[in-house]
Design a protein around this motif. Structure first.
Motif, PDB file in Angstrom:
ATOM      1  N   SER A   1       4.943  16.681  28.788  1.00  0.00           N
ATOM      2  CA  SER A   1       4.837  15.233  28.625  1.00  0.00           C
ATOM      3  C   SER A   1       5.579  14.698  27.409  1.00  0.00           C
ATOM      4  O   SER A   1       5.990  13.554  27.402  1.00  0.00           O
ATOM      5  N   GLU A   2       5.746  15.504  26.383  1.00  0.00           N
ATOM      6  CA  GLU A   2       6.432  15.056  25.172  1.00  0.00           C
ATOM      7  C   GLU A   2       7.290  16.203  24.642  1.00  0.00           C
ATOM      8  O   GLU A   2       7.006  17.375  24.891  1.00  0.00           O
ATOM      9  N   LYS A   3       8.310  15.841  23.873  1.00  0.00           N
ATOM     10  CA  LYS A   3       9.156  16.852  23.246  1.00  0.00           C
ATOM     11  C   LYS A   3       9.493  16.428  21.815  1.00  0.00           C
ATOM     12  O   LYS A   3       9.390  15.256  21.455  1.00  0.00           O
ATOM     13  N   ALA A   4       9.933  17.419  21.054  1.00  0.00           N
ATOM     14  CA  ALA A   4      10.547  17.159  19.758  1.00  0.00           C
ATOM     15  C   ALA A   4      12.050  17.351  19.925  1.00  0.00           C
ATOM     16  O   ALA A   4      12.502  18.111  20.779  1.00  0.00           O
ATOM     17  N   ALA A   5      12.824  16.655  19.117  1.00  0.00           N
ATOM     18  CA  ALA A   5      14.277  16.760  19.190  1.00  0.00           C
ATOM     19  C   ALA A   5      14.847  17.045  17.813  1.00  0.00           C
ATOM     20  O   ALA A   5      14.210  16.786  16.788  1.00  0.00           O
TER      21      ALA A   5
ATOM     22  N   GLU B   1      22.261  27.311  20.033  1.00  0.00           N
ATOM     23  CA  GLU B   1      21.869  26.836  18.700  1.00  0.00           C
ATOM     24  C   GLU B   1      20.402  26.416  18.691  1.00  0.00           C
ATOM     25  O   GLU B   1      19.657  26.741  17.757  1.00  0.00           O
ATOM     26  N   LEU B   2      19.967  25.721  19.727  1.00  0.00           N
ATOM     27  CA  LEU B   2      18.612  25.174  19.777  1.00  0.00           C
ATOM     28  C   LEU B   2      17.568  26.258  20.044  1.00  0.00           C
ATOM     29  O   LEU B   2      16.484  26.238  19.464  1.00  0.00           O
ATOM     30  N   GLY B   3      17.873  27.190  20.942  1.00  0.00           N
ATOM     31  CA  GLY B   3      16.891  28.185  21.366  1.00  0.00           C
ATOM     32  C   GLY B   3      16.232  27.794  22.672  1.00  0.00           C
ATOM     33  O   GLY B   3      16.515  26.753  23.258  1.00  0.00           O
ATOM     34  N   ASN B   4      15.296  28.641  23.123  1.00  0.00           N
ATOM     35  CA  ASN B   4      14.723  28.494  24.463  1.00  0.00           C
ATOM     36  C   ASN B   4      13.401  27.731  24.528  1.00  0.00           C
ATOM     37  O   ASN B   4      12.782  27.678  25.583  1.00  0.00           O
TER      38      ASN B   4
ATOM     39  N   ARG C   1       9.895  22.830  24.763  1.00  0.00           N
ATOM     40  CA  ARG C   1       9.361  21.598  24.191  1.00  0.00           C
ATOM     41  C   ARG C   1      10.308  20.964  23.173  1.00  0.00           C
ATOM     42  O   ARG C   1       9.921  20.059  22.433  1.00  0.00           O
ATOM     43  N   ARG C   2      11.549  21.428  23.154  1.00  0.00           N
ATOM     44  CA  ARG C   2      12.532  20.869  22.232  1.00  0.00           C
ATOM     45  C   ARG C   2      13.803  20.480  22.981  1.00  0.00           C
ATOM     46  O   ARG C   2      14.173  21.113  23.982  1.00  0.00           O
ATOM     47  N   GLU C   3      14.457  19.440  22.500  1.00  0.00           N
ATOM     48  CA  GLU C   3      15.758  19.028  23.015  1.00  0.00           C
ATOM     49  C   GLU C   3      16.710  18.870  21.840  1.00  0.00           C
ATOM     50  O   GLU C   3      16.296  18.459  20.739  1.00  0.00           O
ATOM     51  N   GLY C   4      17.952  19.237  22.043  1.00  0.00           N
ATOM     52  CA  GLY C   4      18.975  19.053  21.023  1.00  0.00           C
ATOM     53  C   GLY C   4      19.769  17.798  21.295  1.00  0.00           C
ATOM     54  O   GLY C   4      20.055  17.469  22.460  1.00  0.00           O
ATOM     55  N   ILE C   5      20.122  17.067  20.243  1.00  0.00           N
ATOM     56  CA  ILE C   5      20.905  15.840  20.374  1.00  0.00           C
ATOM     57  C   ILE C   5      22.277  16.041  19.758  1.00  0.00           C
ATOM     58  O   ILE C   5      22.400  16.371  18.572  1.00  0.00           O
ATOM     59  N   PHE C   6      23.297  15.849  20.567  1.00  0.00           N
ATOM     60  CA  PHE C   6      24.670  15.948  20.098  1.00  0.00           C
ATOM     61  C   PHE C   6      25.080  14.705  19.296  1.00  0.00           C
ATOM     62  O   PHE C   6      24.704  13.575  19.646  1.00  0.00           O
TER      63      PHE C   6
ATOM     64  N   TYR D   1       8.032  13.026  20.370  1.00  0.00           N
ATOM     65  CA  TYR D   1       7.018  12.843  19.336  1.00  0.00           C
ATOM     66  C   TYR D   1       7.598  13.079  17.951  1.00  0.00           C
ATOM     67  O   TYR D   1       6.965  12.746  16.943  1.00  0.00           O
ATOM     68  N   ALA D   2       8.840  13.617  17.902  1.00  0.00           N
ATOM     69  CA  ALA D   2       9.518  13.799  16.622  1.00  0.00           C
ATOM     70  C   ALA D   2      11.003  14.000  16.878  1.00  0.00           C
ATOM     71  O   ALA D   2      11.411  14.539  17.911  1.00  0.00           O
ATOM     72  N   VAL D   3      11.814  13.518  15.935  1.00  0.00           N
ATOM     73  CA  VAL D   3      13.235  13.850  15.871  1.00  0.00           C
ATOM     74  C   VAL D   3      13.481  14.343  14.458  1.00  0.00           C
ATOM     75  O   VAL D   3      13.364  13.568  13.497  1.00  0.00           O
ATOM     76  N   ASP D   4      13.773  15.629  14.318  1.00  0.00           N
ATOM     77  CA  ASP D   4      13.824  16.278  13.012  1.00  0.00           C
ATOM     78  C   ASP D   4      12.503  16.019  12.285  1.00  0.00           C
ATOM     79  O   ASP D   4      11.446  16.270  12.842  1.00  0.00           O
ATOM     80  N   LYS D   5      12.525  15.457  11.084  1.00  0.00           N
ATOM     81  CA  LYS D   5      11.285  15.237  10.331  1.00  0.00           C
ATOM     82  C   LYS D   5      10.651  13.872  10.593  1.00  0.00           C
ATOM     83  O   LYS D   5       9.594  13.566  10.048  1.00  0.00           O
ATOM     84  N   ARG D   6      11.282  13.066  11.427  1.00  0.00           N
ATOM     85  CA  ARG D   6      10.755  11.731  11.725  1.00  0.00           C
ATOM     86  C   ARG D   6       9.825  11.819  12.923  1.00  0.00           C
ATOM     87  O   ARG D   6      10.180  12.347  13.979  1.00  0.00           O
TER      88      ARG D   6
END
Length: 298
Positions: A124-128, A158-161, A164-169, A250-255
């Motif tokens: 339902s939610e991810k961190a980026a 770079e991001l890993g498997n 619950r995380r997404e990478g932003i270019f 729910y988060a992008v880096d530390k935000r």
């Protein structure tokens, strides 16, 4: 499990392609991923429209109507016993000699894959996180959903498997582009922001639907060139793609962000869930919203 190969249903164990297929040798081919909800291929018209335009651009002479693709998808769902599924339409250039050619491809390889998905099983939610890997420039006038996926693979490494995380270019000029497998949006003071297509991103089908929905709901949308601080300063943020739909951050880096509790995010999620079993195209959204308004006043 069965797959569709060149118009025929066959067991996956019997499927094969030639090593001389230029989709394998040179990455010449396109694909579309489509989410099926309760046997309905959401926004299939938009996917096929994008696919056909892309095939023309790379000179693969193949075009099927939405009705043909829908029939094949229905057959695949029925034989595999799926109601909610991931569908991938894959078209590669077909067999050719070694070496590049300027000639068109007239006999491509077409494959439809499927796998079951649970409507209630999605994250339902991810961190980026902002990636160090930069988004490469599109090979042509605009980015195609092509087999050439090395940039995305390097970013995934770079991001890993962690699912619950997404990478932003960021693109080569340092502007926010897109996720590894998604488009990105964020909200500040009830204004929704998303990178412009000119940053080099894929014009995602779900992105297109969300942009259309925002305009119909009279929620201000701005498409442009934004640096990471603009995203960090947002009130809420989310990603979109055709398989996962809308996924709040729910988060992008530390935000940190409110995730599912974001005001605009909730509006979009509610409408996405309302139309995902009926719409074949984002063009039908106007009629759907007008029907909803009439029902409210009746």
């Amino acid at each position: 499990m069965y797959i569709h190969v060149n118009g025929e249903l066959i067991p996956k164990e019997e499927a094969h392609i030639s090593p001389f297929d230029h989709g394998y040798l040179y990455g010449i081919g396109l694909f579309e991923t489509i989410r099926v909800y309760n046997r309905h291929p959401f926004l299939l018209d938009d996917h096929i429209e994008r696919l056909n335009k892309g095939l023309q651009m790379i000179r693969i002479n193949f075009e099927c109507s939405t009705d043909v693709w829908k029939t094949r998808i229905d057959e695949l769902l029925q034989v595999n016993g799926y109601s909610d599924a991931y569908i991938r339409i894959n078209i590669s250039a077909g067999i050719g000699e070694l070496g590049l050619t300027a000639n068109p491809y007239n006999d491509p390889t077409t494959i439809i894959f499927s796998k079951p998905l649970s409507v209630n099983g999605k994250i339902s939610e991810k961190a980026a996180t902002i990636l160090k890997t930069k988004r490469n420039s599109p090979e042509g006038v605009f980015r195609l959903k092509s087999h050439h996926f090395l940039n995305n693979v390097l970013a995934k490494q770079e991001l890993g498997n962690n699912p619950r995380r997404e990478g932003i270019f960021l693109n080569e000029k340092g502007y926010i582009a897109e996720g590894i497998v998604s488009n990105v949006f964020w909200v500040k003071d009830r204004i929704v922001y998303t990178p412009a297509l000119e940053t080099g991103i894929l014009n995602g089908v779900t992105r297109k639907f969300i942009c259309s929905l925002l305009r119909r709901k009279q929620i201000e949308l701005k498409e442009g060139f934004y640096e990471p601080d603009h995203l960090y300063d947002a009130d809420e943020a989310f990603m979109t793609n055709s398989i996962q739909g809308i996924v709040p951050f729910y988060a992008v880096d530390k935000r940190h962000f409110p995730g599912n509790n974001g005001e605009i995010t909730k509006i979009l999620l509610n409408n996405y869930n309302k139309y995902r079993e009926t719409l074949m195209s984002s063009k039908q959204l106007k009629k759907g919203l007008e029907t909803d308004e009439r029902q409210k006043t009746d």
